[in-house]
Design an enzyme around this catalytic site. Structure first.
Site, PDB file in Angstrom:
ATOM      1  N   GLN A  13       0.854  -1.293  -0.207  1.00 24.93           N
ATOM      2  CA  GLN A  13      -0.640  -0.211  -0.048  1.00 24.93           C
ATOM      3  C   GLN A  13       1.223   1.432  -0.298  1.00 24.93           C
ATOM      4  O   GLN A  13       0.988   2.212  -0.693  1.00 24.93           O
ATOM      5  CB  GLN A  13      -0.453  -0.260   1.251  1.00 24.93           C
ATOM      6  N   GLY A  15       4.249   1.584  -0.366  1.00 26.90           N
ATOM      7  CA  GLY A  15       5.284   1.633  -1.849  1.00 26.90           C
ATOM      8  C   GLY A  15       4.633   2.054  -2.807  1.00 26.90           C
ATOM      9  O   GLY A  15       5.438   2.616  -4.104  1.00 26.90           O
ATOM     10  N   ARG A  89       1.864  -1.851  16.936  1.00 30.65           N
ATOM     11  CA  ARG A  89       3.455  -1.567  15.895  1.00 30.65           C
ATOM     12  C   ARG A  89       4.281  -3.163  16.558  1.00 30.65           C
ATOM     13  O   ARG A  89       4.946  -3.031  16.104  1.00 30.65           O
ATOM     14  CB  ARG A  89       4.329  -0.122  15.538  1.00 30.65           C
ATOM     15  N   HIS A 176       8.337   6.225  17.221  1.00 37.74           N
ATOM     16  CA  HIS A 176       6.684   6.615  16.542  1.00 37.74           C
ATOM     17  C   HIS A 176       5.626   5.607  16.970  1.00 37.74           C
ATOM     18  O   HIS A 176       5.194   3.936  16.987  1.00 37.74           O
ATOM     19  CB  HIS A 176       7.221   5.883  15.177  1.00 37.74           C
TER      20      HIS A 176
HETATM   21  N1  APR Z   1      11.376  -8.395   0.725  1.00 36.74           N
HETATM   22  C1  APR Z   1      10.453  -7.219   0.143  1.00 36.74           C
HETATM   23  N2  APR Z   1       9.186  -7.229  -0.097  1.00 36.74           N
HETATM   24  C2  APR Z   1       8.958  -7.989   1.700  1.00 36.74           C
HETATM   25  C3  APR Z   1       9.028  -8.541   2.366  1.00 36.74           C
HETATM   26  C4  APR Z   1      10.260  -9.182   2.360  1.00 36.74           C
HETATM   27  N3  APR Z   1      11.361  -9.657   2.504  1.00 36.74           N
HETATM   28  N4  APR Z   1       8.483  -9.229   3.014  1.00 36.74           N
HETATM   29  C5  APR Z   1       7.019  -8.535   2.875  1.00 36.74           C
HETATM   30  N5  APR Z   1       7.311  -7.397   1.792  1.00 36.74           N
HETATM   31  C6  APR Z   1       6.276  -7.232   0.987  1.00 36.74           C
HETATM   32  C7  APR Z   1       5.178  -7.879   0.716  1.00 36.74           C
HETATM   33  O1  APR Z   1       4.910  -8.271  -0.481  1.00 36.74           O
HETATM   34  C8  APR Z   1       4.280  -6.418   0.757  1.00 36.74           C
HETATM   35  O2  APR Z   1       3.796  -6.020  -0.688  1.00 36.74           O
HETATM   36  O3  APR Z   1       6.134  -5.727   1.154  1.00 36.74           O
HETATM   37  C9  APR Z   1       4.398  -5.328   1.031  1.00 36.74           C
HETATM   38  C10 APR Z   1       4.220  -4.612   2.394  1.00 36.74           C
HETATM   39  O4  APR Z   1       2.772  -4.075   2.072  1.00 36.74           O
HETATM   40  P1  APR Z   1       1.763  -3.620   2.973  1.00 36.74           P
HETATM   41  O5  APR Z   1       1.158  -4.840   3.424  1.00 36.74           O
HETATM   42  O6  APR Z   1       0.381  -3.288   1.950  1.00 36.74           O
HETATM   43  O7  APR Z   1       2.292  -2.858   3.716  1.00 36.74           O
HETATM   44  P2  APR Z   1       1.548  -1.361   4.117  1.00 36.74           P
HETATM   45  O8  APR Z   1       0.813  -0.585   4.347  1.00 36.74           O
HETATM   46  O9  APR Z   1       2.982  -1.020   2.998  1.00 36.74           O
HETATM   47  O10 APR Z   1       3.456  -1.332   5.390  1.00 36.74           O
HETATM   48  C11 APR Z   1       4.807  -1.688   4.795  1.00 36.74           C
HETATM   49  O11 APR Z   1       5.334   0.485   6.788  1.00 36.74           O
HETATM   50  O12 APR Z   1       4.058   2.145   8.131  1.00 36.74           O
HETATM   51  C12 APR Z   1       5.035   0.132   7.876  1.00 36.74           C
HETATM   52  O13 APR Z   1       3.661  -0.458   9.629  1.00 36.74           O
HETATM   53  C13 APR Z   1       4.077  -0.832   8.057  1.00 36.74           C
HETATM   54  O14 APR Z   1       5.779  -1.936   8.221  1.00 36.74           O
HETATM   55  C14 APR Z   1       4.508  -1.615   7.898  1.00 36.74           C
HETATM   56  C15 APR Z   1       5.008  -1.627   6.418  1.00 36.74           C
END
Ligand code: APR
Length: 320
Positions: A13, A15, A89, A176
Protein backbone atom coordinates in the site's frame (compact mmCIF):
# COMPACT_ATOMS: atom_id res chain seq x y z
CA UNK A 1 21.83 15.10 -16.46
CA UNK A 2 20.71 11.51 -15.92
CA UNK A 3 17.55 11.02 -13.94
CA UNK A 4 17.84 10.07 -10.29
CA UNK A 5 16.96 6.51 -9.29
CA UNK A 6 14.53 5.75 -6.52
CA UNK A 7 14.26 2.17 -5.27
CA UNK A 8 11.22 1.14 -3.26
CA UNK A 9 11.67 -2.03 -1.22
CA UNK A 10 8.11 -3.21 -0.62
CA UNK A 11 5.43 -2.51 -3.20
CA UNK A 12 2.36 -2.80 -0.99
CA UNK A 13 0.00 0.00 0.00
CA UNK A 14 2.69 2.51 0.94
CA UNK A 15 5.13 1.33 -1.75
CA UNK A 16 2.56 1.79 -4.52
CA UNK A 17 1.63 5.26 -3.27
CA UNK A 18 5.32 6.21 -3.05
CA UNK A 19 5.84 5.07 -6.64
CA UNK A 20 2.92 7.20 -7.83
CA UNK A 21 4.01 10.31 -5.91
CA UNK A 22 7.63 9.97 -7.05
CA UNK A 23 6.38 10.01 -10.65
CA UNK A 24 3.94 12.88 -10.18
CA UNK A 25 6.77 14.93 -8.65
CA UNK A 26 9.24 13.79 -11.32
CA UNK A 27 11.82 12.82 -8.70
CA UNK A 28 13.38 10.21 -10.97
CA UNK A 29 13.03 6.68 -12.32
CA UNK A 30 11.45 4.17 -9.96
CA UNK A 31 12.33 0.55 -9.20
CA UNK A 32 9.75 -1.39 -7.20
CA UNK A 33 11.07 -4.48 -5.40
CA UNK A 34 8.79 -6.97 -3.67
CA UNK A 35 8.87 -10.69 -2.93
CA UNK A 36 5.26 -10.97 -4.15
CA UNK A 37 5.62 -11.87 -7.83
CA UNK A 38 3.72 -9.67 -10.25
CA UNK A 39 2.76 -6.99 -7.71
CA UNK A 40 5.68 -4.59 -8.31
CA UNK A 41 5.54 -5.26 -12.06
CA UNK A 42 1.78 -4.66 -12.16
CA UNK A 43 1.85 -1.52 -10.05
CA UNK A 44 4.81 -0.14 -12.00
CA UNK A 45 3.07 -0.71 -15.33
CA UNK A 46 -0.23 0.74 -14.08
CA UNK A 47 1.48 3.93 -12.88
CA UNK A 48 3.57 4.19 -16.06
CA UNK A 49 0.30 4.05 -18.00
CA UNK A 50 -1.04 6.99 -15.96
CA UNK A 51 2.00 9.12 -16.88
CA UNK A 52 0.74 10.16 -20.35
CA UNK A 53 -2.49 11.41 -18.74
CA UNK A 54 -0.77 13.35 -15.96
CA UNK A 55 2.15 14.34 -18.16
CA UNK A 56 5.18 13.17 -16.23
CA UNK A 57 8.32 11.37 -17.36
CA UNK A 58 9.57 8.57 -15.14
CA UNK A 59 10.63 5.01 -15.84
CA UNK A 60 9.09 2.17 -13.82
CA UNK A 61 10.49 -1.30 -13.25
CA UNK A 62 9.06 -4.01 -11.03
CA UNK A 63 11.42 -6.71 -9.80
CA UNK A 64 12.14 -9.62 -7.49
CA UNK A 65 15.89 -9.15 -7.85
CA UNK A 66 17.99 -6.93 -5.61
CA UNK A 67 20.41 -6.42 -8.47
CA UNK A 68 17.94 -3.94 -9.95
CA UNK A 69 18.41 -1.49 -7.06
CA UNK A 70 22.04 -1.03 -8.10
CA UNK A 71 23.02 2.63 -8.22
CA UNK A 72 19.87 3.87 -6.46
CA UNK A 73 20.17 7.40 -5.07
CA UNK A 74 17.34 6.94 -2.61
CA UNK A 75 15.82 3.76 -1.18
CA UNK A 76 12.55 3.78 0.72
CA UNK A 77 11.82 0.64 2.72
CA UNK A 78 8.26 -0.49 3.48
CA UNK A 79 8.83 -4.25 3.22
CA UNK A 80 7.17 -6.22 5.98
CA UNK A 81 3.74 -6.54 7.48
CA UNK A 82 1.44 -3.75 8.69
CA UNK A 83 -0.71 -4.01 11.80
CA UNK A 84 -4.35 -5.00 12.03
CA UNK A 85 -6.94 -3.81 14.60
CA UNK A 86 -5.93 -4.78 18.14
CA UNK A 87 -2.21 -4.92 17.31
CA UNK A 88 0.42 -2.45 18.43
CA UNK A 89 3.35 -1.54 16.16
CA UNK A 90 5.55 -3.55 18.55
CA UNK A 91 3.65 -6.77 17.73
CA UNK A 92 5.26 -6.72 14.27
CA UNK A 93 8.83 -7.00 15.53
CA UNK A 94 9.43 -10.75 15.01
CA UNK A 95 8.41 -10.84 11.35
CA UNK A 96 9.71 -7.43 10.33
CA UNK A 97 13.14 -7.90 11.91
CA UNK A 98 13.75 -10.87 9.60
CA UNK A 99 12.60 -8.77 6.66
CA UNK A 100 15.05 -6.00 7.65
CA UNK A 101 17.87 -8.55 7.62
CA UNK A 102 17.23 -9.54 4.01
CA UNK A 103 16.64 -5.92 2.94
CA UNK A 104 19.84 -4.81 4.71
CA UNK A 105 21.87 -7.50 2.94
CA UNK A 106 20.42 -6.44 -0.44
CA UNK A 107 21.29 -2.80 0.19
CA UNK A 108 24.78 -3.68 1.42
CA UNK A 109 25.49 -5.64 -1.74
CA UNK A 110 23.94 -3.39 -4.38
CA UNK A 111 23.39 0.16 -3.11
CA UNK A 112 25.65 0.87 -0.14
CA UNK A 113 25.89 4.58 -1.02
CA UNK A 114 22.15 5.28 -1.19
CA UNK A 115 20.21 7.51 1.20
CA UNK A 116 17.78 5.15 2.89
CA UNK A 117 14.46 6.04 4.49
CA UNK A 118 12.84 3.29 6.53
CA UNK A 119 9.08 3.20 7.15
CA UNK A 120 8.61 -0.39 8.34
CA UNK A 121 7.32 -0.67 11.91
CA UNK A 122 8.11 -0.73 14.77
CA UNK A 123 9.95 2.14 13.14
CA UNK A 124 12.66 3.23 15.56
CA UNK A 125 13.83 -0.34 16.18
CA UNK A 126 13.59 -1.39 12.53
CA UNK A 127 15.68 1.55 11.28
CA UNK A 128 18.27 0.80 13.97
CA UNK A 129 18.43 -2.87 12.88
CA UNK A 130 18.50 -1.94 9.19
CA UNK A 131 21.53 0.28 9.77
CA UNK A 132 23.32 -2.62 11.47
CA UNK A 133 22.36 -5.15 8.77
CA UNK A 134 23.21 -2.82 5.86
CA UNK A 135 26.35 -1.24 7.29
CA UNK A 136 25.20 2.15 5.93
CA UNK A 137 26.81 5.25 7.38
CA UNK A 138 24.53 6.42 10.20
CA UNK A 139 23.95 9.81 8.49
CA UNK A 140 22.74 8.05 5.32
CA UNK A 141 19.81 6.27 6.93
CA UNK A 142 16.84 7.54 8.88
CA UNK A 143 13.30 6.61 9.73
CA UNK A 144 10.09 8.28 8.63
CA UNK A 145 7.74 8.94 11.51
CA UNK A 146 8.04 12.52 12.72
CA UNK A 147 6.89 14.10 9.46
CA UNK A 148 3.80 11.89 9.55
CA UNK A 149 3.07 12.41 13.24
CA UNK A 150 3.55 16.18 12.81
CA UNK A 151 1.31 16.18 9.73
CA UNK A 152 -1.43 14.48 11.74
CA UNK A 153 -1.00 17.05 14.51
CA UNK A 154 -1.10 19.88 11.93
CA UNK A 155 -4.24 18.52 10.32
CA UNK A 156 -6.07 18.32 13.65
CA UNK A 157 -4.91 21.83 14.63
CA UNK A 158 -5.89 23.39 11.29
CA UNK A 159 -9.30 21.76 11.66
CA UNK A 160 -9.67 23.11 15.21
CA UNK A 161 -8.61 26.66 14.31
CA UNK A 162 -10.27 26.75 10.86
CA UNK A 163 -7.06 27.96 9.20
CA UNK A 164 -4.96 26.68 6.32
CA UNK A 165 -2.78 23.66 7.05
CA UNK A 166 0.00 25.64 5.36
CA UNK A 167 0.12 28.08 8.27
CA UNK A 168 0.17 25.45 10.99
CA UNK A 169 3.54 24.12 12.06
CA UNK A 170 4.09 21.31 14.52
CA UNK A 171 6.87 19.24 15.95
CA UNK A 172 6.50 15.73 17.26
CA UNK A 173 9.56 14.11 18.81
CA UNK A 174 10.46 10.76 20.28
CA UNK A 175 9.65 7.25 19.14
CA UNK A 176 6.82 6.42 16.74
CA UNK A 177 4.60 4.94 19.40
CA UNK A 178 1.75 6.03 21.61
CA UNK A 179 4.22 7.78 23.92
CA UNK A 180 5.60 10.05 21.16
CA UNK A 181 6.11 13.66 22.24
CA UNK A 182 3.99 16.30 20.44
CA UNK A 183 5.81 19.51 21.40
CA UNK A 184 3.07 22.01 22.14
CA UNK A 185 5.47 24.90 22.89
CA UNK A 186 7.15 24.57 19.49
CA UNK A 187 3.94 24.16 17.49
CA UNK A 188 1.54 26.89 16.43
CA UNK A 189 -0.07 29.02 13.75
CA UNK A 190 1.99 31.52 11.73
CA UNK A 191 4.61 31.75 14.47
CA UNK A 192 2.12 32.03 17.37
CA UNK A 193 2.84 29.15 19.78
CA UNK A 194 -0.06 26.93 20.91
CA UNK A 195 0.05 28.06 24.57
CA UNK A 196 -0.52 31.65 23.33
CA UNK A 197 -3.41 30.51 21.16
CA UNK A 198 -5.02 29.00 24.26
CA UNK A 199 -4.60 32.38 26.03
CA UNK A 200 -6.10 34.07 22.95
CA UNK A 201 -9.07 31.68 23.39
CA UNK A 202 -8.69 30.08 19.96
CA UNK A 203 -9.11 26.81 21.82
CA UNK A 204 -9.12 25.51 25.39
CA UNK A 205 -6.41 23.55 27.20
CA UNK A 206 -8.79 20.57 27.36
CA UNK A 207 -9.39 20.57 23.61
CA UNK A 208 -5.65 20.96 22.95
CA UNK A 209 -4.91 18.03 25.28
CA UNK A 210 -7.44 15.93 23.35
CA UNK A 211 -5.75 16.85 20.04
CA UNK A 212 -2.36 15.83 21.46
CA UNK A 213 -3.83 12.50 22.54
CA UNK A 214 -5.49 11.97 19.15
CA UNK A 215 -2.14 12.66 17.47
CA UNK A 216 -0.44 10.03 19.64
CA UNK A 217 -3.05 7.46 18.65
CA UNK A 218 -3.36 8.72 15.05
CA UNK A 219 -2.05 5.55 13.45
CA UNK A 220 -4.39 3.33 15.47
CA UNK A 221 -7.39 5.47 14.49
CA UNK A 222 -6.72 4.70 10.81
CA UNK A 223 -6.07 0.99 11.49
CA UNK A 224 -9.43 0.73 13.27
CA UNK A 225 -11.21 2.37 10.34
CA UNK A 226 -9.47 0.41 7.57
CA UNK A 227 -9.48 -2.92 9.46
CA UNK A 228 -7.33 -4.60 6.78
CA UNK A 229 -4.09 -2.65 7.18
CA UNK A 230 -2.61 0.66 8.24
CA UNK A 231 -2.30 4.19 6.87
CA UNK A 232 -0.58 4.69 3.55
CA UNK A 233 -1.34 8.03 1.87
CA UNK A 234 0.11 10.26 4.60
CA UNK A 235 3.08 7.96 5.35
CA UNK A 236 4.00 7.92 1.65
CA UNK A 237 3.65 11.71 1.30
CA UNK A 238 5.87 12.16 4.36
CA UNK A 239 8.67 9.93 3.07
CA UNK A 240 8.53 11.62 -0.34
CA UNK A 241 9.10 15.01 1.35
CA UNK A 242 12.23 13.56 3.00
CA UNK A 243 13.47 11.98 -0.25
CA UNK A 244 12.92 15.23 -2.14
CA UNK A 245 14.89 17.19 0.45
CA UNK A 246 17.83 14.83 -0.06
CA UNK A 247 17.63 14.66 -3.86
CA UNK A 248 17.30 18.45 -4.29
CA UNK A 249 19.57 19.38 -1.37
CA UNK A 250 16.70 21.43 0.06
CA UNK A 251 18.10 21.22 3.60
CA UNK A 252 14.60 21.05 5.06
CA UNK A 253 14.28 20.89 8.83
CA UNK A 254 12.13 17.83 9.43
CA UNK A 255 11.58 15.50 12.36
CA UNK A 256 13.02 12.06 11.57
CA UNK A 257 14.28 9.00 13.42
CA UNK A 258 18.02 9.71 13.27
CA UNK A 259 21.11 8.05 14.70
CA UNK A 260 21.98 9.82 17.94
CA UNK A 261 25.52 10.07 19.29
CA UNK A 262 24.77 11.63 22.64
CA UNK A 263 22.35 14.35 21.53
CA UNK A 264 19.38 14.54 23.89
CA UNK A 265 21.39 12.21 26.14
CA UNK A 266 20.81 9.27 23.77
CA UNK A 267 23.47 7.03 22.18
CA UNK A 268 23.44 4.21 19.58
CA UNK A 269 19.73 4.55 18.96
CA UNK A 270 17.46 6.03 16.33
CA UNK A 271 14.88 8.36 17.86
CA UNK A 272 12.69 11.06 16.35
CA UNK A 273 14.40 14.48 16.54
CA UNK A 274 14.51 17.53 14.26
CA UNK A 275 17.18 17.12 11.58
CA UNK A 276 18.40 18.89 8.46
CA UNK A 277 18.15 16.66 5.37
CA UNK A 278 20.28 17.66 2.38
CA UNK A 279 22.64 16.20 -0.20
CA UNK A 280 24.84 14.72 2.55
CA UNK A 281 21.91 12.87 4.12
CA UNK A 282 21.12 13.72 7.70
CA UNK A 283 23.40 16.74 7.84
CA UNK A 284 22.59 17.99 11.31
CA UNK A 285 20.65 17.00 14.39
CA UNK A 286 18.93 20.09 15.77
CA UNK A 287 19.11 20.28 19.54
CA UNK A 288 16.23 22.22 21.00
CA UNK A 289 15.83 23.19 24.63
CA UNK A 290 13.31 21.05 26.42
CA UNK A 291 11.68 21.87 29.74
CA UNK A 292 11.41 19.36 32.58
CA UNK A 293 8.07 17.88 31.53
CA UNK A 294 9.18 17.54 27.89
CA UNK A 295 12.44 15.87 28.96
CA UNK A 296 10.44 13.42 31.04
CA UNK A 297 8.13 12.56 28.12
CA UNK A 298 11.09 12.10 25.79
CA UNK A 299 12.85 9.86 28.33
CA UNK A 300 9.75 7.65 28.53
CA UNK A 301 9.56 7.40 24.75
CA UNK A 302 13.29 6.62 24.51
CA UNK A 303 12.87 3.89 27.14
CA UNK A 304 10.16 2.26 24.99
CA UNK A 305 12.46 2.34 21.95
CA UNK A 306 15.29 0.84 24.06
CA UNK A 307 12.94 -1.99 25.04
CA UNK A 308 12.29 -2.75 21.36
CA UNK A 309 16.01 -2.68 20.55
CA UNK A 310 16.66 -5.11 23.42
CA UNK A 311 13.93 -7.37 21.98
CA UNK A 312 15.65 -7.23 18.55
CA UNK A 313 18.96 -8.21 20.17
CA UNK A 314 17.37 -11.21 21.87
CA UNK A 315 15.71 -12.33 18.61
CA UNK A 316 18.83 -11.93 16.45
CA UNK A 317 22.13 -12.62 18.20
CA UNK A 318 24.14 -10.86 15.46
CA UNK A 319 22.69 -7.55 16.70
CA UNK A 320 23.74 -8.01 20.33
N1 APR B 1 11.14 -8.30 0.97
C1 APR B 1 10.47 -7.45 0.19
N2 APR B 1 9.16 -7.20 0.34
C2 APR B 1 8.52 -7.84 1.31
C3 APR B 1 9.16 -8.74 2.19
C4 APR B 1 10.53 -8.98 1.98
N3 APR B 1 11.23 -9.83 2.73
N4 APR B 1 8.24 -9.22 3.07
C5 APR B 1 7.07 -8.62 2.78
N5 APR B 1 7.23 -7.79 1.71
C6 APR B 1 6.24 -6.95 1.04
C7 APR B 1 4.86 -7.58 0.94
O1 APR B 1 4.81 -8.53 -0.12
C8 APR B 1 3.98 -6.35 0.71
O2 APR B 1 3.75 -6.12 -0.67
O3 APR B 1 6.03 -5.75 1.76
C9 APR B 1 4.80 -5.20 1.31
C10 APR B 1 4.13 -4.52 2.48
O4 APR B 1 2.99 -3.91 2.00
P1 APR B 1 1.62 -3.84 2.82
O5 APR B 1 1.33 -5.15 3.43
O6 APR B 1 0.59 -3.23 1.92
O7 APR B 1 1.97 -2.84 4.02
P2 APR B 1 2.04 -1.23 4.00
O8 APR B 1 0.73 -0.68 4.40
O9 APR B 1 2.66 -0.77 2.74
O10 APR B 1 3.03 -0.99 5.24
C11 APR B 1 4.37 -1.44 5.20
O11 APR B 1 5.12 0.22 6.75
O12 APR B 1 3.96 1.73 8.10
C12 APR B 1 4.61 0.50 8.04
O13 APR B 1 3.48 -0.76 9.73
C13 APR B 1 3.68 -0.63 8.34
O14 APR B 1 5.41 -2.23 8.64
C14 APR B 1 4.41 -1.79 7.75
C15 APR B 1 5.07 -1.17 6.51
Amino acid sequence: MARKKIALIGAGQIGGTLAHLAGLKELGDVVLFDIAEGIPQGKGLDIAESAPVDGFDAGYKGTQSYEDIKGADVIIVTAGVPRKPGMSRDDLIGINLKVMKSVGEGIKQYAPKAFVICITNPLDAMVWALQKFSGLKPNMICGMAGVLDSARFRHFLADEFKVSVKDVSAFVLGGHGDDMVPLVRYSGVAGIPLPDLVKMKWTTQERLDAIVERTRKGGGEIVNLLKTGSAFYAPAASAIAMAESYLKDQKRVLPAAAALKGQYGVKDMFVGVPVVIGAKGVERVVKIRLNGAEKEMLAKSVASVQGLIDACKSIDASLA
